[in-house]
Design a protein around this motif. Structure first.
Motif, PDB file in Angstrom:
ATOM      1  N   ILE A 158     -55.709   1.227  -2.273  1.00 37.11           N
ATOM      2  CA  ILE A 158     -55.449   2.226  -3.241  1.00 37.11           C
ATOM      3  C   ILE A 158     -54.866   2.185  -4.468  1.00 37.11           C
ATOM      4  CG2 ILE A 158     -55.244   4.691  -1.357  1.00 37.11           C
ATOM      5  CD1 ILE A 158     -52.293   4.598  -1.870  1.00 37.11           C
ATOM      6  N   ALA A 159     -54.952   2.818  -5.925  1.00 38.67           N
ATOM      7  CA  ALA A 159     -55.618   3.894  -5.758  1.00 38.67           C
ATOM      8  C   ALA A 159     -56.713   3.135  -6.964  1.00 38.67           C
ATOM      9  CB  ALA A 159     -54.589   5.162  -7.241  1.00 38.67           C
ATOM     10  N   THR A 160     -57.997   3.689  -6.734  1.00 42.23           N
ATOM     11  CA  THR A 160     -59.175   3.303  -6.996  1.00 42.23           C
ATOM     12  C   THR A 160     -59.356   3.096  -8.946  1.00 42.23           C
ATOM     13  OG1 THR A 160     -60.530   4.329  -5.257  1.00 42.23           O
ATOM     14  CG2 THR A 160     -61.811   3.741  -7.295  1.00 42.23           C
ATOM     15  N   ASP A 161     -58.477   4.044  -9.541  1.00 38.26           N
ATOM     16  CA  ASP A 161     -58.444   4.104 -10.983  1.00 38.26           C
ATOM     17  C   ASP A 161     -57.490   3.709 -11.444  1.00 38.26           C
ATOM     18  OD1 ASP A 161     -56.959   5.682  -9.484  1.00 38.26           O
ATOM     19  OD2 ASP A 161     -57.215   7.404 -11.463  1.00 38.26           O
ATOM     20  N   SER A 162     -56.441   2.436 -11.191  1.00 39.46           N
ATOM     21  CA  SER A 162     -55.818   1.964 -10.763  1.00 39.46           C
ATOM     22  C   SER A 162     -55.149   0.461 -10.278  1.00 39.46           C
ATOM     23  CB  SER A 162     -53.813   2.827 -10.562  1.00 39.46           C
ATOM     24  OG  SER A 162     -53.333   1.856 -11.325  1.00 39.46           O
ATOM     25  N   ALA A 166     -58.366   7.932  -3.794  1.00 34.21           N
ATOM     26  CA  ALA A 166     -57.635   8.070  -5.756  1.00 34.21           C
ATOM     27  C   ALA A 166     -57.491   9.230  -5.385  1.00 34.21           C
ATOM     28  CB  ALA A 166     -58.403   7.833  -6.827  1.00 34.21           C
ATOM     29  N   GLN A 167     -56.692   9.689  -6.423  1.00 31.63           N
ATOM     30  CA  GLN A 167     -56.025  11.509  -6.140  1.00 31.63           C
ATOM     31  C   GLN A 167     -57.218  12.258  -6.522  1.00 31.63           C
ATOM     32  OE1 GLN A 167     -53.509  12.113  -9.825  1.00 31.63           O
ATOM     33  NE2 GLN A 167     -52.160  11.552  -8.253  1.00 31.63           N
ATOM     34  N   THR A 168     -58.275  11.800  -6.629  1.00 36.04           N
ATOM     35  CA  THR A 168     -59.907  12.789  -6.644  1.00 36.04           C
ATOM     36  C   THR A 168     -61.117  11.709  -6.572  1.00 36.04           C
ATOM     37  OG1 THR A 168     -60.489  12.832  -8.936  1.00 36.04           O
ATOM     38  CG2 THR A 168     -59.265  14.270  -8.198  1.00 36.04           C
ATOM     39  N   GLU A 169     -62.051  12.340  -5.677  1.00 34.92           N
ATOM     40  CA  GLU A 169     -63.076  11.984  -5.710  1.00 34.92           C
ATOM     41  C   GLU A 169     -64.007  11.460  -7.295  1.00 34.92           C
ATOM     42  OE1 GLU A 169     -64.652  10.223  -2.333  1.00 34.92           O
ATOM     43  OE2 GLU A 169     -62.978  11.217  -1.347  1.00 34.92           O
ATOM     44  N   GLU A 170     -64.204  12.228  -7.877  1.00 31.36           N
ATOM     45  CA  GLU A 170     -64.028  11.786  -9.093  1.00 31.36           C
ATOM     46  C   GLU A 170     -63.491  10.480  -9.910  1.00 31.36           C
ATOM     47  OE1 GLU A 170     -65.278  15.579  -8.076  1.00 31.36           O
ATOM     48  OE2 GLU A 170     -63.192  14.646  -8.374  1.00 31.36           O
ATOM     49  N   ARG A 171     -62.798  10.315 -10.381  1.00 31.72           N
ATOM     50  CA  ARG A 171     -61.668   9.188  -9.819  1.00 31.72           C
ATOM     51  C   ARG A 171     -62.234   8.534  -9.539  1.00 31.72           C
ATOM     52  NH1 ARG A 171     -55.407  10.504 -10.752  1.00 31.72           N
ATOM     53  NH2 ARG A 171     -55.955  11.891 -12.640  1.00 31.72           N
ATOM     54  N   VAL A 172     -62.572   7.880  -8.265  1.00 34.89           N
ATOM     55  CA  VAL A 172     -63.016   6.956  -7.558  1.00 34.89           C
ATOM     56  C   VAL A 172     -65.157   6.546  -8.070  1.00 34.89           C
ATOM     57  CG1 VAL A 172     -64.092   5.956  -5.421  1.00 34.89           C
ATOM     58  CG2 VAL A 172     -61.546   7.006  -5.020  1.00 34.89           C
ATOM     59  N   GLU A 173     -65.645   7.388  -7.872  1.00 37.68           N
ATOM     60  CA  GLU A 173     -66.792   7.430  -8.299  1.00 37.68           C
ATOM     61  C   GLU A 173     -67.177   6.829  -9.555  1.00 37.68           C
ATOM     62  OE1 GLU A 173     -70.010   6.272  -8.525  1.00 37.68           O
ATOM     63  OE2 GLU A 173     -68.945   6.850  -6.303  1.00 37.68           O
ATOM     64  N   ARG A 174     -65.974   7.311 -10.737  1.00 39.52           N
ATOM     65  CA  ARG A 174     -66.111   7.334 -12.308  1.00 39.52           C
ATOM     66  C   ARG A 174     -65.563   5.541 -12.572  1.00 39.52           C
ATOM     67  NH1 ARG A 174     -62.834  11.082 -14.560  1.00 39.52           N
ATOM     68  NH2 ARG A 174     -60.718   9.937 -13.904  1.00 39.52           N
ATOM     69  N   THR A 175     -64.186   5.215 -11.212  1.00 37.28           N
ATOM     70  CA  THR A 175     -64.061   4.047 -11.852  1.00 37.28           C
ATOM     71  C   THR A 175     -65.265   2.674 -11.527  1.00 37.28           C
ATOM     72  OG1 THR A 175     -61.833   4.826 -11.586  1.00 37.28           O
ATOM     73  CG2 THR A 175     -62.052   2.091 -10.683  1.00 37.28           C
ATOM     74  N   LEU A 196     -53.451  12.271  -3.341  1.00 34.50           N
ATOM     75  CA  LEU A 196     -53.595  10.861  -2.485  1.00 34.50           C
ATOM     76  C   LEU A 196     -53.229  10.336  -1.486  1.00 34.50           C
ATOM     77  CD1 LEU A 196     -54.539   7.987  -3.310  1.00 34.50           C
ATOM     78  CD2 LEU A 196     -51.957   7.460  -4.553  1.00 34.50           C
ATOM     79  N   ALA A 197     -52.091  11.226  -0.873  1.00 36.38           N
ATOM     80  CA  ALA A 197     -52.351  11.074   0.950  1.00 36.38           C
ATOM     81  C   ALA A 197     -53.642  11.733   1.926  1.00 36.38           C
ATOM     82  CB  ALA A 197     -51.158  11.241   0.837  1.00 36.38           C
ATOM     83  N   THR A 198     -54.387  12.596   0.920  1.00 39.33           N
ATOM     84  CA  THR A 198     -54.946  13.409   1.940  1.00 39.33           C
ATOM     85  C   THR A 198     -56.477  11.755   1.660  1.00 39.33           C
ATOM     86  OG1 THR A 198     -54.401  15.670   1.188  1.00 39.33           O
ATOM     87  CG2 THR A 198     -56.573  15.015   2.114  1.00 39.33           C
ATOM     88  N   HIS A 199     -56.939  11.744   0.645  1.00 37.65           N
ATOM     89  CA  HIS A 199     -57.578  10.593   0.359  1.00 37.65           C
ATOM     90  C   HIS A 199     -57.532   9.550   0.927  1.00 37.65           C
ATOM     91  CE1 HIS A 199     -60.104  13.415  -2.076  1.00 37.65           C
ATOM     92  NE2 HIS A 199     -58.966  14.011  -2.154  1.00 37.65           N
ATOM     93  N   THR A 200     -55.975   9.095   1.508  1.00 39.93           N
ATOM     94  CA  THR A 200     -56.149   7.683   1.408  1.00 39.93           C
ATOM     95  C   THR A 200     -56.476   7.613   3.194  1.00 39.93           C
ATOM     96  OG1 THR A 200     -54.877   7.179   0.324  1.00 39.93           O
ATOM     97  CG2 THR A 200     -54.584   5.679   2.041  1.00 39.93           C
ATOM     98  N   LYS A 201     -55.966   9.154   3.684  1.00 36.94           N
ATOM     99  CA  LYS A 201     -56.202   8.950   5.252  1.00 36.94           C
ATOM    100  C   LYS A 201     -57.183   9.043   5.512  1.00 36.94           C
ATOM    101  CE  LYS A 201     -52.879  12.580   5.671  1.00 36.94           C
ATOM    102  NZ  LYS A 201     -52.575  13.700   6.531  1.00 36.94           N
ATOM    103  N   ALA A 202     -58.467   9.601   4.463  1.00 38.76           N
ATOM    104  CA  ALA A 202     -59.843   9.418   5.249  1.00 38.76           C
ATOM    105  C   ALA A 202     -59.918   7.910   5.257  1.00 38.76           C
ATOM    106  CB  ALA A 202     -60.369  10.872   3.701  1.00 38.76           C
ATOM    107  N   ILE A 223     -56.636  -0.892  -8.417  1.00 39.97           N
ATOM    108  CA  ILE A 223     -57.789  -1.503  -7.604  1.00 39.97           C
ATOM    109  C   ILE A 223     -58.929  -1.898  -8.809  1.00 39.97           C
ATOM    110  CG2 ILE A 223     -60.144  -1.190  -6.513  1.00 39.97           C
ATOM    111  CD1 ILE A 223     -58.259  -0.964  -4.269  1.00 39.97           C
ATOM    112  N   LEU A 224     -59.149  -0.849 -10.374  1.00 38.05           N
ATOM    113  CA  LEU A 224     -59.835  -1.049 -11.231  1.00 38.05           C
ATOM    114  C   LEU A 224     -59.146  -2.462 -12.185  1.00 38.05           C
ATOM    115  CD1 LEU A 224     -61.296  -0.572 -13.357  1.00 38.05           C
ATOM    116  CD2 LEU A 224     -59.349   1.014 -14.437  1.00 38.05           C
ATOM    117  N   ALA A 225     -57.474  -3.035 -12.134  1.00 41.31           N
ATOM    118  CA  ALA A 225     -56.704  -4.142 -12.743  1.00 41.31           C
ATOM    119  C   ALA A 225     -56.697  -4.844 -11.358  1.00 41.31           C
ATOM    120  CB  ALA A 225     -55.458  -3.221 -12.775  1.00 41.31           C
ATOM    121  N   THR A 226     -56.859  -5.507 -10.637  1.00 36.91           N
ATOM    122  CA  THR A 226     -57.163  -6.145  -9.677  1.00 36.91           C
ATOM    123  C   THR A 226     -58.131  -6.630 -10.383  1.00 36.91           C
ATOM    124  OG1 THR A 226     -55.222  -5.416  -7.380  1.00 36.91           O
ATOM    125  CG2 THR A 226     -57.257  -7.286  -7.319  1.00 36.91           C
ATOM    126  N   VAL A 227     -59.313  -5.940  -9.448  1.00 37.58           N
ATOM    127  CA  VAL A 227     -60.687  -6.594 -10.332  1.00 37.58           C
ATOM    128  C   VAL A 227     -61.153  -7.063 -10.884  1.00 37.58           C
ATOM    129  CG1 VAL A 227     -63.351  -5.510  -9.775  1.00 37.58           C
ATOM    130  CG2 VAL A 227     -61.359  -5.152  -8.017  1.00 37.58           C
TER     131      VAL A 227
END
Length: 182
Positions: free
Chosen positions: A123-127, A152-161, A24-30, A129-133
């Motif tokens: 962050i996190a898209t699948d948690s 999120a922890q993976t790009e797949e989780r972001v896209e799925r959410t 998650l940290a790696t994806h967040t820094k991006a 962000i999802l709950a807020t939206v």
């Protein structure tokens, strides 16, 4: 309805000290540069910027103490906190659970600001962000999640959410540079 949306920056102050935290940290820094650029655009237009962050069960801490705690943790948490530190004019809230609208002052603040449109980042898209939206959708807010400002922890989780939110809430997920401000 307010002419400008509010920018929500969710849960970017994080120690990343949990299973999957390194990913998650790696994806967040991006995503930090895109959030900074979008935040700067909101500032330039005088549009509200609101940070809402998990309290990490630190019930006696206010927002600034929480940021200091994250900075003190070092590593990726400090790096992200330094890059995304709130400006003095930004609004700051802590939250006890996933949704930024659940048991926080955010609904009252948005009503006071006459805001009905939200640009949700962080962050996190699948948690959170999802709950807020989903919570915003139920409450009648229009939400947009710029695809390049959430992780999120993976790009797949972001896209799925994001696919789920586009399909169920007709939510838009443009690039942050496409967000229109008056």
């Amino acid at each position: 309805m307010s002419r400008s949306p509010a920018l929500l920056i969710l849960d970017v102050f994080n120690t990343f000290d949990f299973p999957g935290g390194d990913e998650l940290a790696t994806h967040t820094k991006a995503i930090v540069p895109a959030i900074v650029a979008l935040r700067d655009r909101f500032h330039a237009h005088g549009a509200p910027v609101i940070y809402v962050n998990d309290n990490f069960s630190r019930w006696q801490d206010g927002f600034d103490e929480l940021v200091d705690f994250v900075r003190g943790s070092g590593g990726a948490g400090r790096e992200v906190a330094d890059a995304l530190a709130p400006a003095p004019t930004d609004l700051k809230l802590v939250k006890p659970r996933h949704s930024a609208l659940f048991e926080t002052a955010l609904p009252s603040l948005l009503s006071f600001l006459d805001v009905r449109r939200l640009v949700v980042t962080g962050i996190a898209t699948d948690s959170c962000i999802l709950a807020t939206v989903l919570d915003a959708h139920v409450r009648g807010y229009e939400s947009v999640v710029p695809v390049d400002t959430t992780a999120a922890q993976t790009e797949e989780r972001v896209e799925r959410t994001l696919t789920h939110l586009r399909d169920t809430c007709a939510m838009k997920t443009p690039r942050s540079t496409s967000i229109a401000l008056p």
